[in-house]
Design an enzyme around this catalytic site. Sequence first.
Site, PDB file in Angstrom:
ATOM      1  N   GLN A  46      11.536  30.116  34.641  1.00  0.00           N
ATOM      2  CA  GLN A  46      12.107  31.320  34.031  1.00  0.00           C
ATOM      3  C   GLN A  46      13.324  31.810  34.823  1.00  0.00           C
ATOM      4  O   GLN A  46      13.271  31.927  36.042  1.00  0.00           O
ATOM      5  CB  GLN A  46      11.019  32.405  33.965  1.00  0.00           C
TER       6      GLN A  46
ATOM      7  N   LYS B  15       5.079  33.201  26.004  1.00  0.00           N
ATOM      8  CA  LYS B  15       5.167  31.734  26.006  1.00  0.00           C
ATOM      9  C   LYS B  15       3.785  31.138  26.189  1.00  0.00           C
ATOM     10  O   LYS B  15       3.396  30.215  25.473  1.00  0.00           O
ATOM     11  CB  LYS B  15       6.102  31.250  27.117  1.00  0.00           C
TER      12      LYS B  15
ATOM     13  N   ASP C 124      13.939  23.271  28.492  1.00  0.00           N
ATOM     14  CA  ASP C 124      15.013  24.256  28.343  1.00  0.00           C
ATOM     15  C   ASP C 124      16.324  23.577  27.946  1.00  0.00           C
ATOM     16  O   ASP C 124      17.255  24.241  27.497  1.00  0.00           O
ATOM     17  CB  ASP C 124      15.255  24.976  29.683  1.00  0.00           C
TER      18      ASP C 124
HETATM   19  N1  GUN Z   1      15.433  33.655  30.604  1.00  0.00           N
HETATM   20  C1  GUN Z   1      15.845  34.169  29.410  1.00  0.00           C
HETATM   21  N2  GUN Z   1      15.893  33.206  28.458  1.00  0.00           N
HETATM   22  C2  GUN Z   1      15.498  32.058  29.062  1.00  0.00           C
HETATM   23  C3  GUN Z   1      15.332  30.733  28.593  1.00  0.00           C
HETATM   24  O1  GUN Z   1      15.573  30.390  27.426  1.00  0.00           O
HETATM   25  N3  GUN Z   1      14.901  29.832  29.524  1.00  0.00           N
HETATM   26  C4  GUN Z   1      14.649  30.183  30.818  1.00  0.00           C
HETATM   27  N4  GUN Z   1      14.240  29.231  31.634  1.00  0.00           N
HETATM   28  N5  GUN Z   1      14.799  31.412  31.276  1.00  0.00           N
HETATM   29  C5  GUN Z   1      15.219  32.339  30.402  1.00  0.00           C
END
Ligand code: GUN
Length: 295
Positions: A99, A55, A122
């Site tokens: 996350q 990311k 998100d």
């Molecule tokens: N963990 C796995 N996929 C995601 C996601 O799309 N967003 C977040 N915040 N955590 C994750």
Amino acid sequence: MATAHIIDGKATAEQLRVGIAKAVASLAAEHGFMPGLAVVLVGEDPASQVYVRSKGKQTAEAGMASFEHKLPACTGEAELLALVDKLNRDPAVDGILVQLPLPKHIDCKKVIEAIDPAKDVDGFHPLNAGRLATGERALVPCTPAGCLILAKSAATSLAGMNAVIVGRSNIVGKPMAQLLLGQDCTVTIAHSRTRDLPAVVGGADLVVAAVGRAEMIKGAWIKPGAIVIDVGINRVEVGGGKSRLVGDVEYAAAAERASAITPVPGGVGPMTIACLLRNTLEAACARRGIAMPEV
Ligand code: GUN
């Protein structure tokens, strides 16, 4: 035997990222700002560390500011909430992603609800989930947003299709259902208690598999000509200490019946971060009252 068109998520994501980078550059030139994304990681979960690293890298490559906050697994809930509050008030931060999963002693719902909905890239905050459900403009969860782009790339229109989503999570299944309703599909969400799953899947013109169980959706269930979008990323042992990634769909058998199918890896996976960047751009524009550029 006919073989499905393989939907190239890697190339589609790359194309989206190029469009986003161009839009970011022109916004910088015309309005003098740089969108910023803050990613918060609590603990040392190896898969989460990999995601967070990608990311950060892709955010910087798109010309956006990337802020990484890595906290130890023992971080208290109050401390995390204080960081979220600080990021909510930071004008350089347009998007906040905490996350998941979080360590067990932290209430994930509390953390999600503490994020400013305008920075909730998100799309997990109840305000964004509610807006999506009522057809208003919302920040949409990244994985289902990516699935929709891929599904649309495989058909002229999704309108009128019977869409079956397998999995009812808040992160994928439920928002996916809303997005497909928005495309005028007839939507079914199947789950672990669904009776006769093979028959339900067999009636689908579009299948979105998001159960997190390796090859659970059998190729023989797929209706000939259906579009198959596989969200699953499951690591399976293949002997000799080796492993490989497989989806939630029995790929080879499904590809003989489907008209189009996403591979694993290289399908839905790469789209998620591209959609996160798009959400960050959207949040940055909305917060400044600027129209979101076409990407
Ligand atoms: N963990 C796995 N996929 C995601 C996601 O799309 N967003 C977040 N915040 N955590 C994750």
